[in-house]
Design a protein around this motif. Structure first.
Motif, PDB file in Angstrom:
ATOM      1  N   ALA A  40      -4.675   5.244  -7.240  1.00 22.28           N
ATOM      2  CA  ALA A  40      -3.529   6.244  -6.153  1.00 22.28           C
ATOM      3  C   ALA A  40      -4.289   7.662  -7.190  1.00 22.28           C
ATOM      4  CB  ALA A  40      -2.143   5.653  -7.151  1.00 22.28           C
TER       5      ALA A  40
ATOM      6  N   GLN B  46       2.684   6.179  -2.281  1.00 25.49           N
ATOM      7  CA  GLN B  46       2.978   6.133  -1.086  1.00 25.49           C
ATOM      8  C   GLN B  46       3.934   6.517  -0.243  1.00 25.49           C
ATOM      9  OE1 GLN B  46       5.643   4.012  -0.969  1.00 25.49           O
ATOM     10  NE2 GLN B  46       5.828   3.142   1.445  1.00 25.49           N
ATOM     11  N   GLN B  49       2.867   9.845   0.847  1.00 31.15           N
ATOM     12  CA  GLN B  49       1.749   9.838   2.659  1.00 31.15           C
ATOM     13  C   GLN B  49       2.772   9.375   3.579  1.00 31.15           C
ATOM     14  OE1 GLN B  49      -1.638   9.859   2.063  1.00 31.15           O
ATOM     15  NE2 GLN B  49      -0.650  10.255   4.912  1.00 31.15           N
ATOM     16  N   VAL B  50       4.052   8.580   3.238  1.00 30.43           N
ATOM     17  CA  VAL B  50       4.839   8.730   3.867  1.00 30.43           C
ATOM     18  C   VAL B  50       5.645  10.019   4.538  1.00 30.43           C
ATOM     19  CG1 VAL B  50       7.472   7.770   4.289  1.00 30.43           C
ATOM     20  CG2 VAL B  50       6.014   6.364   3.161  1.00 30.43           C
ATOM     21  N   SER B  99       9.454   2.741   9.054  1.00 26.00           N
ATOM     22  CA  SER B  99       8.225   1.993   8.064  1.00 26.00           C
ATOM     23  C   SER B  99       8.990   0.465   7.969  1.00 26.00           C
ATOM     24  CB  SER B  99       7.406   2.734   7.672  1.00 26.00           C
ATOM     25  OG  SER B  99       8.410   3.406   6.570  1.00 26.00           O
TER      26      SER B  99
END
Lengths: 132, 177
Positions: A40, B46, B49-50, B99
């Motif tokens: 990450a 995450q 990226q979204v 999503s």
């Protein structure tokens, strides 16, 4: 010398093997958390989206080039270089050269430079604009 | 004094097994505690990226339409002082919710940075989700270049927004809460 009782040694040996196996399984679990973290971190640190975004914005300018004046070239560069320096902690430089003909189509040679102190990206490409 | 020295190997094995088990338990426990800092990075990645994907989707022109001059995102930004605020807010919220099966708890604050003629930067408060940003949230930042043409009129001209073709930076703070 003491008197040794040598019966049941296979059972003892298997016990040791199983405990060593458990030890390595626990080691694998221990490492998996570390792998998730470093992956990450690697994704967060690498400016993939910024580089892709910078390329597409330069192409956006080149695709409307025929409607623009020549001074727009430096305007776009100043906008992106100044804003990237203040808001993205990155240096951006690019140059778009006059179109050249390759196999009957007109292409713009573009040189792009990107550097945020950790990641450096350089690219030279020819960009095709339809309808010229 | 009782002097029986039988079974010493069993005793040593018992000690060795005990050491192994203690080491194993230590490794398992330390692995679990290390997962917490790793976790935030994974969530940040995450979320980033979204956000980037949502902006990219909005900035993609419909290739089937030959007369479309601007992407959705460019239309919103070139009307930033009027309809663009709410249009961006609705569309961005819609895309980041796609999503997940039900509305996600992502909130955002979008600002537009532009360059003045004297090479300084100015910020325009574009739009904000219903829950305001207090400054304490663990937010990630995504941004995207947006092309604004010289015909755009719904821009903060009084605040020095130039009237030629230019690139502005749309910056979005994203957090869950």
């Amino acid at each position: 010398m003491e008197r040794l009782n040598e019966s049941g040694q296979w059972i003892v040996l298997m016990g040791i093997l199983v405990s060593i196996g458990l030890f390595f399984l626990a080691f694998v679990i221990n490492q998996s958390a570390l792998v998730g973290q470093t992956t990450a971190e690697g994704v967060l640190e690498f400016p993939k989206n910024e580089i892709q975004d910078t390329r597409s914005e330069i192409f956006r300018w080149v695709s409307v080039w025929k409607q623009l004046q020549a001074s727009d070239n430096t305007t776009c560069l100043s906008d992106m270089a100044t804003l990237a320096r203040y808001r993205r902690n990155a240096e951006i430089w690019f140059i778009v050269k006059p179109e050249v003909e390759v196999s009957g189509n007109m292409y713009y040679p573009i040189t792009i430079h990107y550097n945020n102190g950790v990641t450096e990206y350089d690219e030279t490409l020819t960009y095709f604009v339809s309808g010229i | 004094m009782v002097d029986r020295i039988e079974g010493q190997f069993y005793t040593m094995e018992g000690i060795a097994a005990a050491v192994l088990m203690v080491l194993t338990a230590y490794l398992v426990l330390s692995g679990t505690t290390m997962y917490t800092p790793g976790d935030t990075h994974i969530i940040d990645m995450q979320l980033e990226q979204v956000g980037s994907d949502a902006l990219k989707v909005m900035d993609t022109k419909n290739i089937d339409s030959t007369n479309e001059t601007f992407s959705y995102l460019e239309s919103y930004v070139r009307n930033m002082t009027t309809t663009g605020k709410n249009d961006f807010k609705t569309e961005f919220k819609r895309i980041i919710d796609i999503s997940s099966a039900y509305p996600d708890n992502i909130h955002f604050k979008a600002d537009i940075y532009y360059r003045l003629t004297n090479d300084t930067i100015k910020k325009f408060d574009f739009t904000e989700s219903d829950r305001k940003f207090s400054g304490n949230e663990n937010a990630v930042r995504v941004s995207r270049w947006v092309f604004v043409d010289k015909a755009a009129t719904n821009v903060p001209s009084a605040d020095g927004f130039r009237d030629n073709n230019q690139t502005v930076l749309l910056e979005v703070l994203l957090w869950r809460g």
